[in-house]
Scaffold this motif. Structure first.
Motif, PDB file in Angstrom:
ATOM      1  N   GLY A  21       0.818  -1.213   0.000  1.00 51.18           N
ATOM      2  CA  GLY A  21       0.000   0.000   0.000  1.00 51.18           C
ATOM      3  C   GLY A  21       0.849   1.260   0.000  1.00 51.18           C
ATOM      4  N   PHE A  22       0.362   2.304   0.717  1.00 52.97           N
ATOM      5  CA  PHE A  22       0.992   3.615   0.648  1.00 52.97           C
ATOM      6  C   PHE A  22       1.931   3.929   1.803  1.00 52.97           C
ATOM      7  CE2 PHE A  22      -2.805   4.166  -1.963  1.00 52.97           C
ATOM      8  CZ  PHE A  22      -2.259   4.747  -3.090  1.00 52.97           C
ATOM      9  N   THR A  23       1.567   3.552   2.987  1.00 56.48           N
ATOM     10  CA  THR A  23       2.320   4.017   4.142  1.00 56.48           C
ATOM     11  C   THR A  23       2.179   3.041   5.288  1.00 56.48           C
ATOM     12  OG1 THR A  23       2.555   5.824   5.738  1.00 56.48           O
ATOM     13  CG2 THR A  23       0.329   5.335   4.982  1.00 56.48           C
ATOM     14  N   CYS A  24       3.066   3.146   6.267  1.00 58.01           N
ATOM     15  CA  CYS A  24       2.975   2.279   7.435  1.00 58.01           C
ATOM     16  C   CYS A  24       2.597   3.065   8.686  1.00 58.01           C
ATOM     17  CB  CYS A  24       4.291   1.520   7.646  1.00 58.01           C
ATOM     18  SG  CYS A  24       5.715   2.596   7.977  1.00 58.01           S
ATOM     19  N   THR A  25       2.252   4.324   8.529  1.00 58.67           N
ATOM     20  CA  THR A  25       1.814   5.134   9.668  1.00 58.67           C
ATOM     21  C   THR A  25       0.327   4.925   9.891  1.00 58.67           C
ATOM     22  OG1 THR A  25       3.486   6.783   9.144  1.00 58.67           O
ATOM     23  CG2 THR A  25       1.722   7.470  10.615  1.00 58.67           C
ATOM     24  N   TRP A  26      -0.043   4.455  11.075  1.00 53.87           N
ATOM     25  CA  TRP A  26      -1.440   4.097  11.346  1.00 53.87           C
ATOM     26  C   TRP A  26      -2.378   5.290  11.199  1.00 53.87           C
ATOM     27  CZ3 TRP A  26      -4.448   0.174  11.251  1.00 53.87           C
ATOM     28  CH2 TRP A  26      -5.681   0.201  11.894  1.00 53.87           C
ATOM     29  N   ILE A 179       4.264  -7.228  -2.761  1.00 53.66           N
ATOM     30  CA  ILE A 179       3.994  -6.317  -3.871  1.00 53.66           C
ATOM     31  C   ILE A 179       3.946  -4.904  -3.313  1.00 53.66           C
ATOM     32  CG2 ILE A 179       2.366  -5.665  -5.686  1.00 53.66           C
ATOM     33  CD1 ILE A 179       1.340  -8.531  -5.671  1.00 53.66           C
ATOM     34  N   ASN A 180       4.898  -4.084  -3.709  1.00 52.34           N
ATOM     35  CA  ASN A 180       4.943  -2.696  -3.226  1.00 52.34           C
ATOM     36  C   ASN A 180       3.950  -1.854  -4.014  1.00 52.34           C
ATOM     37  OD1 ASN A 180       5.594  -0.352  -1.951  1.00 52.34           O
ATOM     38  ND2 ASN A 180       7.724  -0.276  -2.623  1.00 52.34           N
ATOM     39  N   HIS A 181       2.674  -2.126  -3.785  1.00 50.48           N
ATOM     40  CA  HIS A 181       1.582  -1.456  -4.500  1.00 50.48           C
ATOM     41  C   HIS A 181       0.329  -1.617  -3.656  1.00 50.48           C
ATOM     42  CE1 HIS A 181      -0.341   0.396  -7.895  1.00 50.48           C
ATOM     43  NE2 HIS A 181       0.688   0.174  -8.712  1.00 50.48           N
ATOM     44  N   PHE A 182      -0.760  -0.921  -4.059  1.00 50.40           N
ATOM     45  CA  PHE A 182      -2.020  -1.092  -3.328  1.00 50.40           C
ATOM     46  C   PHE A 182      -2.975  -2.026  -4.066  1.00 50.40           C
ATOM     47  CE2 PHE A 182      -2.606   2.638  -6.034  1.00 50.40           C
ATOM     48  CZ  PHE A 182      -3.828   2.375  -6.637  1.00 50.40           C
ATOM     49  N   GLU A 274       6.814   4.901  -6.088  1.00 49.68           N
ATOM     50  CA  GLU A 274       5.803   5.847  -5.634  1.00 49.68           C
ATOM     51  C   GLU A 274       5.069   6.493  -6.801  1.00 49.68           C
ATOM     52  OE1 GLU A 274       4.801   6.105  -2.532  1.00 49.68           O
ATOM     53  OE2 GLU A 274       6.283   4.552  -2.102  1.00 49.68           O
ATOM     54  N   MET A 275       5.789   6.714  -7.914  1.00 50.60           N
ATOM     55  CA  MET A 275       5.128   7.279  -9.086  1.00 50.60           C
ATOM     56  C   MET A 275       4.129   6.285  -9.662  1.00 50.60           C
ATOM     57  SD  MET A 275       6.672   8.683 -12.681  1.00 50.60           S
ATOM     58  CE  MET A 275       6.186   7.320 -13.719  1.00 50.60           C
ATOM     59  N   GLN A 276       4.483   4.993  -9.658  1.00 49.48           N
ATOM     60  CA  GLN A 276       3.562   3.962 -10.129  1.00 49.48           C
ATOM     61  C   GLN A 276       2.271   3.998  -9.320  1.00 49.48           C
ATOM     62  OE1 GLN A 276       5.161  -0.004 -10.390  1.00 49.48           O
ATOM     63  NE2 GLN A 276       7.151   0.719 -11.116  1.00 49.48           N
ATOM     64  N   LEU A 281      -3.290   5.337  -8.947  1.00 52.36           N
ATOM     65  CA  LEU A 281      -4.349   5.949  -8.137  1.00 52.36           C
ATOM     66  C   LEU A 281      -5.135   6.957  -8.957  1.00 52.36           C
ATOM     67  CD1 LEU A 281      -5.484   6.225  -5.197  1.00 52.36           C
ATOM     68  CD2 LEU A 281      -3.926   8.161  -4.939  1.00 52.36           C
ATOM     69  N   PHE A 282      -4.455   7.691  -9.816  1.00 54.59           N
ATOM     70  CA  PHE A 282      -5.104   8.717 -10.625  1.00 54.59           C
ATOM     71  C   PHE A 282      -6.137   8.120 -11.561  1.00 54.59           C
ATOM     72  CE2 PHE A 282      -5.448  11.577 -14.251  1.00 54.59           C
ATOM     73  CZ  PHE A 282      -5.685  12.788 -13.615  1.00 54.59           C
TER      74      PHE A 282
END
Length: 319
Positions: A21-26, A179-182, A274-276, A281-282
Protein backbone atom coordinates in the motif's frame (compact mmCIF):
# COMPACT_ATOMS: atom_id res chain seq x y z
CA UNK A 1 1.90 -1.06 12.82
CA UNK A 2 4.06 -1.27 9.77
CA UNK A 3 3.43 -4.04 7.26
CA UNK A 4 6.19 -6.61 7.26
CA UNK A 5 8.26 -7.92 4.43
CA UNK A 6 7.09 -11.45 3.73
CA UNK A 7 9.21 -14.22 2.35
CA UNK A 8 8.08 -17.72 1.54
CA UNK A 9 10.06 -20.94 1.43
CA UNK A 10 11.72 -20.99 -1.97
CA UNK A 11 10.75 -24.65 -2.38
CA UNK A 12 7.03 -23.92 -1.94
CA UNK A 13 4.81 -21.97 -4.35
CA UNK A 14 3.37 -18.67 -3.18
CA UNK A 15 -0.18 -19.01 -1.83
CA UNK A 16 -0.70 -15.34 -0.98
CA UNK A 17 0.78 -11.90 -1.61
CA UNK A 18 1.35 -8.93 0.67
CA UNK A 19 0.21 -5.55 -0.65
CA UNK A 20 2.27 -2.87 1.07
CA UNK A 21 0.00 0.00 0.00
CA UNK A 22 0.99 3.62 0.65
CA UNK A 23 2.32 4.02 4.14
CA UNK A 24 2.98 2.28 7.43
CA UNK A 25 1.81 5.13 9.67
CA UNK A 26 -1.44 4.10 11.35
CA UNK A 27 -2.82 7.64 11.62
CA UNK A 28 -2.14 8.24 7.92
CA UNK A 29 -3.79 4.95 7.02
CA UNK A 30 -6.96 6.01 8.85
CA UNK A 31 -6.91 9.37 7.06
CA UNK A 32 -6.45 7.73 3.65
CA UNK A 33 -9.15 5.19 4.46
CA UNK A 34 -11.60 8.02 5.23
CA UNK A 35 -10.59 10.05 2.16
CA UNK A 36 -10.85 7.18 -0.32
CA UNK A 37 -14.08 5.94 1.27
CA UNK A 38 -15.69 9.32 0.58
CA UNK A 39 -14.29 9.38 -2.95
CA UNK A 40 -15.55 5.85 -3.60
CA UNK A 41 -19.07 6.66 -2.40
CA UNK A 42 -19.16 9.90 -4.44
CA UNK A 43 -17.96 8.02 -7.53
CA UNK A 44 -20.73 5.43 -7.14
CA UNK A 45 -23.38 8.10 -6.55
CA UNK A 46 -22.25 10.29 -9.47
CA UNK A 47 -22.09 7.50 -12.01
CA UNK A 48 -25.29 5.91 -10.71
CA UNK A 49 -27.10 9.25 -11.16
CA UNK A 50 -26.03 9.42 -14.81
CA UNK A 51 -26.99 5.78 -15.45
CA UNK A 52 -30.43 6.16 -13.82
CA UNK A 53 -31.11 9.49 -15.51
CA UNK A 54 -30.50 8.04 -18.97
CA UNK A 55 -32.59 5.00 -18.06
CA UNK A 56 -35.58 7.05 -16.80
CA UNK A 57 -35.58 9.99 -19.22
CA UNK A 58 -36.99 8.95 -22.59
CA UNK A 59 -35.45 12.00 -24.27
CA UNK A 60 -31.98 10.60 -23.55
CA UNK A 61 -32.65 7.26 -25.25
CA UNK A 62 -30.25 8.10 -28.06
CA UNK A 63 -26.97 6.30 -28.91
CA UNK A 64 -24.82 9.05 -27.36
CA UNK A 65 -26.50 8.85 -23.97
CA UNK A 66 -27.02 5.09 -24.02
CA UNK A 67 -23.27 4.67 -24.55
CA UNK A 68 -22.64 7.22 -21.79
CA UNK A 69 -24.93 5.31 -19.40
CA UNK A 70 -23.04 2.09 -20.10
CA UNK A 71 -19.75 3.90 -19.59
CA UNK A 72 -20.93 5.30 -16.24
CA UNK A 73 -22.21 1.88 -15.15
CA UNK A 74 -18.84 0.47 -16.15
CA UNK A 75 -17.04 3.08 -14.02
CA UNK A 76 -18.84 1.79 -10.92
CA UNK A 77 -17.46 -1.70 -11.53
CA UNK A 78 -14.05 -0.25 -12.38
CA UNK A 79 -13.59 1.37 -8.97
CA UNK A 80 -15.24 -1.54 -7.17
CA UNK A 81 -12.64 -3.95 -8.55
CA UNK A 82 -9.87 -2.26 -6.53
CA UNK A 83 -11.06 0.36 -4.02
CA UNK A 84 -12.88 -1.91 -1.49
CA UNK A 85 -9.80 -4.14 -1.36
CA UNK A 86 -7.58 -1.08 -0.90
CA UNK A 87 -9.83 0.22 1.91
CA UNK A 88 -9.71 -3.14 3.69
CA UNK A 89 -5.94 -3.13 3.30
CA UNK A 90 -5.66 0.17 5.18
CA UNK A 91 -7.25 -1.45 8.27
CA UNK A 92 -5.47 -4.78 7.96
CA UNK A 93 -2.35 -5.66 9.92
CA UNK A 94 -1.26 -8.51 7.64
CA UNK A 95 -2.21 -6.80 4.34
CA UNK A 96 -2.41 -10.14 2.59
CA UNK A 97 -4.39 -11.19 -0.48
CA UNK A 98 -4.72 -14.77 -1.69
CA UNK A 99 -3.06 -15.89 -4.90
CA UNK A 100 -6.41 -16.45 -6.63
CA UNK A 101 -7.86 -13.23 -5.19
CA UNK A 102 -4.89 -11.28 -6.51
CA UNK A 103 -5.28 -12.59 -10.06
CA UNK A 104 -9.06 -12.17 -9.97
CA UNK A 105 -8.55 -8.51 -9.08
CA UNK A 106 -5.94 -8.21 -11.81
CA UNK A 107 -8.31 -9.79 -14.35
CA UNK A 108 -11.44 -7.79 -13.52
CA UNK A 109 -9.67 -4.45 -13.18
CA UNK A 110 -7.92 -4.67 -16.55
CA UNK A 111 -10.85 -6.33 -18.32
CA UNK A 112 -13.10 -3.46 -17.26
CA UNK A 113 -10.35 -1.06 -18.34
CA UNK A 114 -10.29 -2.60 -21.81
CA UNK A 115 -14.08 -2.35 -21.95
CA UNK A 116 -13.71 1.36 -21.13
CA UNK A 117 -11.41 1.71 -24.12
CA UNK A 118 -14.09 0.15 -26.34
CA UNK A 119 -16.80 2.47 -25.06
CA UNK A 120 -14.65 5.57 -25.42
CA UNK A 121 -13.95 4.50 -29.01
CA UNK A 122 -17.65 3.86 -29.65
CA UNK A 123 -18.54 7.28 -28.20
CA UNK A 124 -15.94 8.92 -30.44
CA UNK A 125 -17.40 7.11 -33.48
CA UNK A 126 -20.89 8.22 -32.51
CA UNK A 127 -19.84 11.88 -32.28
CA UNK A 128 -18.00 11.61 -35.60
CA UNK A 129 -21.08 10.27 -37.36
CA UNK A 130 -23.44 12.75 -35.69
CA UNK A 131 -21.35 15.82 -36.56
CA UNK A 132 -19.49 14.84 -39.73
CA UNK A 133 -22.21 12.68 -41.33
CA UNK A 134 -25.46 14.12 -39.92
CA UNK A 135 -27.64 13.13 -42.89
CA UNK A 136 -26.46 9.51 -42.76
CA UNK A 137 -26.39 9.28 -38.95
CA UNK A 138 -29.94 7.89 -38.41
CA UNK A 139 -29.37 5.24 -41.07
CA UNK A 140 -25.95 4.17 -39.78
CA UNK A 141 -26.28 4.50 -36.00
CA UNK A 142 -29.39 2.36 -35.63
CA UNK A 143 -30.68 0.80 -32.44
CA UNK A 144 -29.33 -2.56 -33.60
CA UNK A 145 -25.83 -1.16 -34.22
CA UNK A 146 -25.82 0.62 -30.84
CA UNK A 147 -26.87 -2.61 -29.10
CA UNK A 148 -24.22 -4.53 -31.03
CA UNK A 149 -21.50 -2.08 -29.95
CA UNK A 150 -22.56 -2.41 -26.32
CA UNK A 151 -22.61 -6.23 -26.40
CA UNK A 152 -19.29 -6.30 -28.31
CA UNK A 153 -17.65 -3.93 -25.82
CA UNK A 154 -18.74 -5.81 -22.71
CA UNK A 155 -17.92 -9.27 -24.07
CA UNK A 156 -14.60 -8.53 -25.80
CA UNK A 157 -13.22 -6.66 -22.81
CA UNK A 158 -13.52 -9.75 -20.65
CA UNK A 159 -12.39 -12.18 -23.34
CA UNK A 160 -9.31 -10.36 -24.64
CA UNK A 161 -7.54 -10.01 -21.30
CA UNK A 162 -7.83 -13.70 -20.43
CA UNK A 163 -4.60 -14.53 -22.29
CA UNK A 164 -2.27 -12.09 -20.42
CA UNK A 165 -3.80 -13.03 -17.05
CA UNK A 166 -3.44 -16.77 -17.65
CA UNK A 167 0.14 -16.39 -18.89
CA UNK A 168 1.23 -14.26 -15.92
CA UNK A 169 -0.58 -16.51 -13.40
CA UNK A 170 1.33 -19.53 -14.77
CA UNK A 171 4.72 -17.97 -14.01
CA UNK A 172 6.57 -19.66 -11.10
CA UNK A 173 6.17 -17.75 -7.81
CA UNK A 174 8.34 -19.13 -5.00
CA UNK A 175 9.22 -15.99 -3.04
CA UNK A 176 9.38 -13.16 -2.11
CA UNK A 177 5.65 -12.43 -2.11
CA UNK A 178 5.60 -8.69 -1.35
CA UNK A 179 3.99 -6.32 -3.87
CA UNK A 180 4.94 -2.70 -3.23
CA UNK A 181 1.58 -1.46 -4.50
CA UNK A 182 -2.02 -1.09 -3.33
CA UNK A 183 -3.36 -3.49 -5.97
CA UNK A 184 -2.27 -6.56 -7.92
CA UNK A 185 -0.56 -4.82 -10.80
CA UNK A 186 0.94 -6.97 -13.60
CA UNK A 187 4.36 -5.34 -13.68
CA UNK A 188 5.20 -5.98 -9.96
CA UNK A 189 3.72 -9.47 -10.31
CA UNK A 190 6.03 -10.33 -13.19
CA UNK A 191 8.96 -8.93 -11.22
CA UNK A 192 8.18 -11.37 -8.37
CA UNK A 193 8.40 -14.41 -10.62
CA UNK A 194 11.27 -16.80 -9.86
CA UNK A 195 12.24 -16.98 -13.52
CA UNK A 196 12.25 -14.22 -16.09
CA UNK A 197 9.84 -15.21 -18.86
CA UNK A 198 10.69 -12.84 -21.71
CA UNK A 199 7.98 -14.36 -23.91
CA UNK A 200 5.21 -13.52 -21.44
CA UNK A 201 6.60 -10.01 -20.94
CA UNK A 202 6.79 -9.49 -24.69
CA UNK A 203 3.22 -10.71 -25.25
CA UNK A 204 1.92 -8.53 -22.43
CA UNK A 205 3.75 -5.37 -23.53
CA UNK A 206 2.84 -5.94 -27.20
CA UNK A 207 -0.81 -6.46 -26.27
CA UNK A 208 -0.90 -3.22 -24.28
CA UNK A 209 1.02 -1.19 -26.84
CA UNK A 210 -1.08 -2.26 -29.82
CA UNK A 211 -4.44 -2.10 -28.10
CA UNK A 212 -4.02 1.09 -26.07
CA UNK A 213 -2.11 3.02 -28.71
CA UNK A 214 -4.49 1.83 -31.43
CA UNK A 215 -7.67 2.85 -29.60
CA UNK A 216 -6.12 6.14 -28.47
CA UNK A 217 -5.10 7.07 -32.03
CA UNK A 218 -8.53 6.03 -33.33
CA UNK A 219 -10.24 8.31 -30.80
CA UNK A 220 -7.90 11.23 -31.52
CA UNK A 221 -8.44 10.90 -35.27
CA UNK A 222 -12.22 10.79 -34.78
CA UNK A 223 -12.22 13.95 -32.71
CA UNK A 224 -9.77 15.69 -35.06
CA UNK A 225 -12.26 15.15 -37.88
CA UNK A 226 -15.08 16.31 -35.61
CA UNK A 227 -13.24 19.52 -34.70
CA UNK A 228 -12.55 20.27 -38.35
CA UNK A 229 -16.24 19.76 -39.15
CA UNK A 230 -17.28 21.99 -36.25
CA UNK A 231 -14.96 24.77 -37.38
CA UNK A 232 -16.71 24.76 -40.76
CA UNK A 233 -20.16 25.16 -39.19
CA UNK A 234 -21.76 28.53 -40.09
CA UNK A 235 -23.79 28.94 -36.87
CA UNK A 236 -22.13 29.93 -33.62
CA UNK A 237 -24.77 28.17 -31.48
CA UNK A 238 -24.14 24.85 -33.26
CA UNK A 239 -20.40 25.28 -32.82
CA UNK A 240 -20.76 25.90 -29.07
CA UNK A 241 -22.98 22.85 -28.56
CA UNK A 242 -20.70 20.56 -30.58
CA UNK A 243 -17.55 21.84 -28.92
CA UNK A 244 -19.12 21.45 -25.47
CA UNK A 245 -19.97 17.80 -26.11
CA UNK A 246 -16.62 16.99 -27.68
CA UNK A 247 -14.70 18.81 -24.97
CA UNK A 248 -16.35 16.61 -22.33
CA UNK A 249 -15.46 13.44 -24.20
CA UNK A 250 -11.91 14.57 -24.92
CA UNK A 251 -11.33 15.52 -21.28
CA UNK A 252 -12.28 11.99 -20.18
CA UNK A 253 -10.14 10.43 -22.93
CA UNK A 254 -7.06 12.49 -22.01
CA UNK A 255 -7.47 11.83 -18.28
CA UNK A 256 -7.83 8.09 -18.78
CA UNK A 257 -5.41 7.36 -21.61
CA UNK A 258 -2.79 9.87 -20.52
CA UNK A 259 -2.21 8.17 -17.18
CA UNK A 260 -2.70 4.60 -18.41
CA UNK A 261 -0.24 4.91 -21.30
CA UNK A 262 2.45 6.27 -18.97
CA UNK A 263 2.28 3.03 -17.01
CA UNK A 264 1.49 0.24 -19.44
CA UNK A 265 2.47 1.05 -23.00
CA UNK A 266 6.12 0.54 -22.08
CA UNK A 267 6.12 -1.65 -18.94
CA UNK A 268 9.76 -2.52 -19.47
CA UNK A 269 10.76 1.03 -18.60
CA UNK A 270 11.65 1.73 -15.00
CA UNK A 271 9.18 3.88 -13.07
CA UNK A 272 9.78 4.89 -9.44
CA UNK A 273 7.56 2.84 -7.14
CA UNK A 274 5.80 5.85 -5.63
CA UNK A 275 5.13 7.28 -9.09
CA UNK A 276 3.56 3.96 -10.13
CA UNK A 277 1.22 4.14 -7.15
CA UNK A 278 0.25 7.76 -7.78
CA UNK A 279 -0.38 7.25 -11.50
CA UNK A 280 -2.41 4.10 -10.83
CA UNK A 281 -4.35 5.95 -8.14
CA UNK A 282 -5.10 8.72 -10.62
CA UNK A 283 -6.68 6.56 -13.33
CA UNK A 284 -8.24 3.99 -11.00
CA UNK A 285 -9.82 6.31 -8.39
CA UNK A 286 -9.68 9.98 -9.34
CA UNK A 287 -10.65 9.70 -13.03
CA UNK A 288 -13.88 7.73 -12.36
CA UNK A 289 -14.80 10.39 -9.79
CA UNK A 290 -14.22 13.21 -12.29
CA UNK A 291 -16.12 11.63 -15.19
CA UNK A 292 -19.69 12.24 -13.91
CA UNK A 293 -18.73 15.82 -13.04
CA UNK A 294 -17.29 16.42 -16.51
CA UNK A 295 -20.31 14.97 -18.33
CA UNK A 296 -23.01 16.49 -16.12
CA UNK A 297 -21.55 19.98 -15.71
CA UNK A 298 -20.63 20.52 -19.39
CA UNK A 299 -23.77 18.99 -20.92
CA UNK A 300 -26.93 21.11 -20.77
CA UNK A 301 -29.22 18.21 -21.73
CA UNK A 302 -27.75 16.02 -18.99
CA UNK A 303 -28.04 18.80 -16.39
CA UNK A 304 -31.66 19.41 -17.34
CA UNK A 305 -32.44 15.68 -17.22
CA UNK A 306 -30.78 15.30 -13.81
CA UNK A 307 -32.84 18.19 -12.42
CA UNK A 308 -35.98 16.78 -14.00
CA UNK A 309 -35.51 13.20 -12.77
CA UNK A 310 -34.19 13.84 -9.29
CA UNK A 311 -36.23 17.01 -8.82
CA UNK A 312 -39.40 15.04 -9.46
CA UNK A 313 -38.24 12.27 -7.14
CA UNK A 314 -37.66 14.79 -4.34
CA UNK A 315 -41.10 16.33 -4.95
CA UNK A 316 -42.77 12.91 -4.73
CA UNK A 317 -41.08 12.14 -1.43
CA UNK A 318 -42.05 15.53 0.01
CA UNK A 319 -45.68 15.03 -0.86
Amino acid sequence: MCPYIGWTNHSDPVSEFILLGFTCTWAMQIFLFSLFSVMYVLTLIGNLCITCTVWWDQHLHTPMYILLANFSFLEMWYVTSTVPSMLANFLSETKTISFSGCFLQFYFFFSVGITEDFFLSAMASDRYLAICRPLHYPRIMTKQLCTGLIVFGWSCGFILFLTPVVLISQLPYCGPNVINHFMCDPVPLMMLSCSEDTTTQLIYSTFNSIFMTGTFLFILCSYALVILAVLRMPWAASKRKAFSTCASHLAVVILFFGSVMVMYVSPGSEHPVEMQKLVTLFYSVITPLCNPLIYSLRNKEMKAALKKVFGSEISVHKT
